[in-house]
Design a protein around this motif. Structure first.
Motif, PDB file in Angstrom:
ATOM      1  N   MET A   1       0.844  -1.197   0.000  1.00 40.80           N
ATOM      2  CA  MET A   1       0.000   0.000   0.000  1.00 40.80           C
ATOM      3  C   MET A   1       0.876   1.243   0.000  1.00 40.80           C
ATOM      4  N   SER A   2       0.420   2.298  -0.699  1.00 45.37           N
ATOM      5  CA  SER A   2       1.151   3.556  -0.722  1.00 45.37           C
ATOM      6  C   SER A   2       1.103   4.222   0.637  1.00 45.37           C
ATOM      7  N   ILE A   3       2.189   4.908   0.968  1.00 44.61           N
ATOM      8  CA  ILE A   3       2.221   5.660   2.221  1.00 44.61           C
ATOM      9  C   ILE A   3       1.255   6.831   2.115  1.00 44.61           C
ATOM     10  N   LYS A   4       0.433   7.024   3.132  1.00 42.60           N
ATOM     11  CA  LYS A   4      -0.528   8.123   3.122  1.00 42.60           C
ATOM     12  C   LYS A   4       0.169   9.440   3.454  1.00 42.60           C
ATOM     13  N   THR A   5      -0.357  10.516   2.880  1.00 41.73           N
ATOM     14  CA  THR A   5       0.204  11.853   3.072  1.00 41.73           C
ATOM     15  C   THR A   5      -0.760  12.724   3.852  1.00 41.73           C
ATOM     16  N   VAL A   6      -0.233  13.407   4.873  1.00 42.44           N
ATOM     17  CA  VAL A   6      -1.013  14.358   5.655  1.00 42.44           C
ATOM     18  C   VAL A   6      -0.314  15.708   5.618  1.00 42.44           C
ATOM     19  N   LEU A   7      -1.078  16.759   5.418  1.00 47.15           N
ATOM     20  CA  LEU A   7      -0.570  18.126   5.497  1.00 47.15           C
ATOM     21  C   LEU A   7      -1.040  18.721   6.810  1.00 47.15           C
ATOM     22  N   ILE A   8      -0.096  19.241   7.590  1.00 50.61           N
ATOM     23  CA  ILE A   8      -0.400  19.822   8.897  1.00 50.61           C
ATOM     24  C   ILE A   8       0.047  21.271   8.907  1.00 50.61           C
ATOM     25  N   THR A   9      -0.819  22.177   9.313  1.00 46.73           N
ATOM     26  CA  THR A   9      -0.465  23.591   9.371  1.00 46.73           C
ATOM     27  C   THR A   9      -0.001  23.967  10.777  1.00 46.73           C
ATOM     28  N   GLY A  10       0.838  24.995  10.847  1.00 40.93           N
ATOM     29  CA  GLY A  10       1.277  25.516  12.141  1.00 40.93           C
ATOM     30  C   GLY A  10       2.132  24.541  12.917  1.00 40.93           C
ATOM     31  N   THR A  11       3.223  24.055  12.298  1.00 43.78           N
ATOM     32  CA  THR A  11       4.011  22.985  12.910  1.00 43.78           C
ATOM     33  C   THR A  11       5.324  23.454  13.522  1.00 43.78           C
ATOM     34  N   SER A  12       5.539  24.753  13.661  1.00 42.61           N
ATOM     35  CA  SER A  12       6.821  25.223  14.194  1.00 42.61           C
ATOM     36  C   SER A  12       6.940  24.998  15.694  1.00 42.61           C
ATOM     37  N   SER A  13       5.817  24.779  16.384  1.00 42.98           N
ATOM     38  CA  SER A  13       5.854  24.579  17.834  1.00 42.98           C
ATOM     39  C   SER A  13       4.550  23.943  18.279  1.00 42.98           C
ATOM     40  N   GLY A  14       4.487  23.613  19.571  1.00 44.49           N
ATOM     41  CA  GLY A  14       3.237  23.204  20.208  1.00 44.49           C
ATOM     42  C   GLY A  14       2.585  21.965  19.630  1.00 44.49           C
ATOM     43  N   ILE A  15       1.256  22.006  19.551  1.00 42.85           N
ATOM     44  CA  ILE A  15       0.489  20.851  19.093  1.00 42.85           C
ATOM     45  C   ILE A  15       0.870  20.478  17.668  1.00 42.85           C
ATOM     46  N   GLY A  16       1.076  21.463  16.807  1.00 35.09           N
ATOM     47  CA  GLY A  16       1.412  21.177  15.417  1.00 35.09           C
ATOM     48  C   GLY A  16       2.714  20.417  15.289  1.00 35.09           C
ATOM     49  N   LEU A  17       3.719  20.850  16.028  1.00 33.37           N
ATOM     50  CA  LEU A  17       5.010  20.159  16.017  1.00 33.37           C
ATOM     51  C   LEU A  17       4.843  18.727  16.519  1.00 33.37           C
ATOM     52  N   ALA A  18       4.158  18.575  17.645  1.00 34.94           N
ATOM     53  CA  ALA A  18       3.971  17.244  18.217  1.00 34.94           C
ATOM     54  C   ALA A  18       3.170  16.345  17.284  1.00 34.94           C
ATOM     55  N   ALA A  19       2.160  16.902  16.617  1.00 31.09           N
ATOM     56  CA  ALA A  19       1.345  16.114  15.690  1.00 31.09           C
ATOM     57  C   ALA A  19       2.154  15.685  14.478  1.00 31.09           C
ATOM     58  N   ALA A  20       3.030  16.558  13.995  1.00 25.53           N
ATOM     59  CA  ALA A  20       3.862  16.206  12.844  1.00 25.53           C
ATOM     60  C   ALA A  20       4.761  15.022  13.174  1.00 25.53           C
ATOM     61  N   VAL A  21       5.383  15.044  14.335  1.00 21.82           N
ATOM     62  CA  VAL A  21       6.265  13.948  14.743  1.00 21.82           C
ATOM     63  C   VAL A  21       5.463  12.670  14.969  1.00 21.82           C
ATOM     64  N   ALA A  22       4.333  12.786  15.663  1.00 25.09           N
ATOM     65  CA  ALA A  22       3.545  11.600  15.997  1.00 25.09           C
ATOM     66  C   ALA A  22       2.970  10.930  14.755  1.00 25.09           C
ATOM     67  N   THR A  23       2.495  11.713  13.787  1.00 23.33           N
ATOM     68  CA  THR A  23       1.946  11.101  12.577  1.00 23.33           C
ATOM     69  C   THR A  23       3.051  10.467  11.740  1.00 23.33           C
ATOM     70  N   ALA A  24       4.224  11.079  11.733  1.00 25.01           N
ATOM     71  CA  ALA A  24       5.357  10.463  11.028  1.00 25.01           C
ATOM     72  C   ALA A  24       5.729   9.139  11.689  1.00 25.01           C
ATOM     73  N   GLN A  25       5.704   9.105  13.017  1.00 28.99           N
ATOM     74  CA  GLN A  25       5.996   7.856  13.730  1.00 28.99           C
ATOM     75  C   GLN A  25       4.965   6.771  13.425  1.00 28.99           C
ATOM     76  N   SER A  26       3.746   7.195  13.060  1.00 30.99           N
ATOM     77  CA  SER A  26       2.688   6.241  12.725  1.00 30.99           C
ATOM     78  C   SER A  26       2.734   5.816  11.267  1.00 30.99           C
ATOM     79  N   GLY A  27       3.735   6.289  10.541  1.00 35.19           N
ATOM     80  CA  GLY A  27       3.935   5.820   9.182  1.00 35.19           C
ATOM     81  C   GLY A  27       3.428   6.721   8.073  1.00 35.19           C
TER      82      GLY A  27
END
Length: 273
Positions: free
Chosen positions: A1-27
């Motif tokens: 299966m192709s890797i899914k792509t997510v676009l996340i806004t506001g990732t320089s700090s806080g929730i956005g930063l944490a969400a970017a790392v966590a979703t990457a860890q989830s593949g």
């Protein structure tokens, strides 16, 4: 299966930063966006520590041309996480309508710009829209009139959009954090100035600021809030509304069961007594 792509806004700090790392860890392949990419250092360091990689792109959510340019060239898009936003402190008599309009541009119209541009690709992938609102999108809070108005607008818009988007295979959800230990609150500028200029509102504002300091002393971590985002992205049947902590659930429940509004008015009035 192709890797899914997510676009996340506001990732320089806080929730956005944490969400970017966590979703990457989830593949997921993460397109991590921010208005100023020179501020990407903290995200890149966190991603490296976690052993994952993210793609950095510039995106100003208030600029439709910037949104279009950011999405251009993506081969696929499976999800959007609308996280970018800005706090605001003030009350109507002492600020201009233009001040309020600026808050709406970032927190409401910015969400619409990104979501509208992404929907054609999300229809194709049967994807998801996850929008970070706030408990302030459910319960109006003193001296947060403009901010809460914007978040109320986002909640109403997404709640109305959700059944329509579902007919074309796109799931829409909102995430409601309470107090989160991040740079978001410290980035709300002018607190001292606002207090100095508060005039007849000074006692109420001082009480509100003291209450806020106490609330954020027990704030949730950004990683805790980000976990709720990942759960929505990966759920087989995502729900529409999720609070990110027990405190947020208890707080919003006061409104969602408050038929005549008296419970919320008693609660928030006590903050500024």
């Amino acid at each position: 299966m192709s890797i899914k792509t997510v676009l996340i806004t506001g990732t320089s700090s806080g929730i956005g930063l944490a969400a970017a790392v966590a979703t990457a860890q989830s593949g997921w392949h993460v397109v991590a966006t921010m208005r100023d990419t020179t501020r990407a250092g903290a995200l890149l360091e966190a991603a490296e520590t976690a052993g994952v990689s993210v793609e950095i792109r510039a995106l100003d959510v208030t600029d439709p041309a910037s949104v279009t340019a950011c999405l251009a060239g993506l081969d696929r898009l499976d999800a959007v996480v609308n996280n970018a936003g800005a706090g605001h402190l003030g009350t109507l008599e002492q600020e201009s309508v233009e001040d309020v309009r600026a808050v709406m541009e970032v927190n409401f119209f910015g969400v619409l710009h990104v979501t509208k541009a992404a929907l054609p690709m999300l229809r194709e992938s049967k994807g998801r829209v996850v929008t970070v609102t706030s408990v302030g999108g459910v319960v109006g809070q003193p001296f947060n009139e403009a901010y809460c108005a914007a978040k109320f607008a986002v909640e109403g818009f997404m709640e109305s959009l959700a059944p329509v988007a579902a007919t074309v295979g796109v799931a829409v959800s909102v995430v409601e954090p309470g107090a989160v230990a991040s740079e978001f609150v410290s980035n709300v500028g002018g607190r001292d100035t606002v207090l100095e200029q508060a005039g007849p509102y000074a006692p109420a504002l001082a009480a509100y600021l003291a209450r806020t300091r106490d609330a954020f002393a027990a704030a949730q971590t950004p990683q805790g809030a980000a976990a709720s985002i990942v759960e929505l992205l990966e759920a087989e049947q995502p729900v529409f509304r999720v609070q990110t902590s027990d405190a947020a659930r208890a707080f919003t429940a006061a409104k969602l069961t408050d038929g005549d509004g008296s419970t919320v008015q008693a609660l928030t009035s006590a903050w500024i007594a």
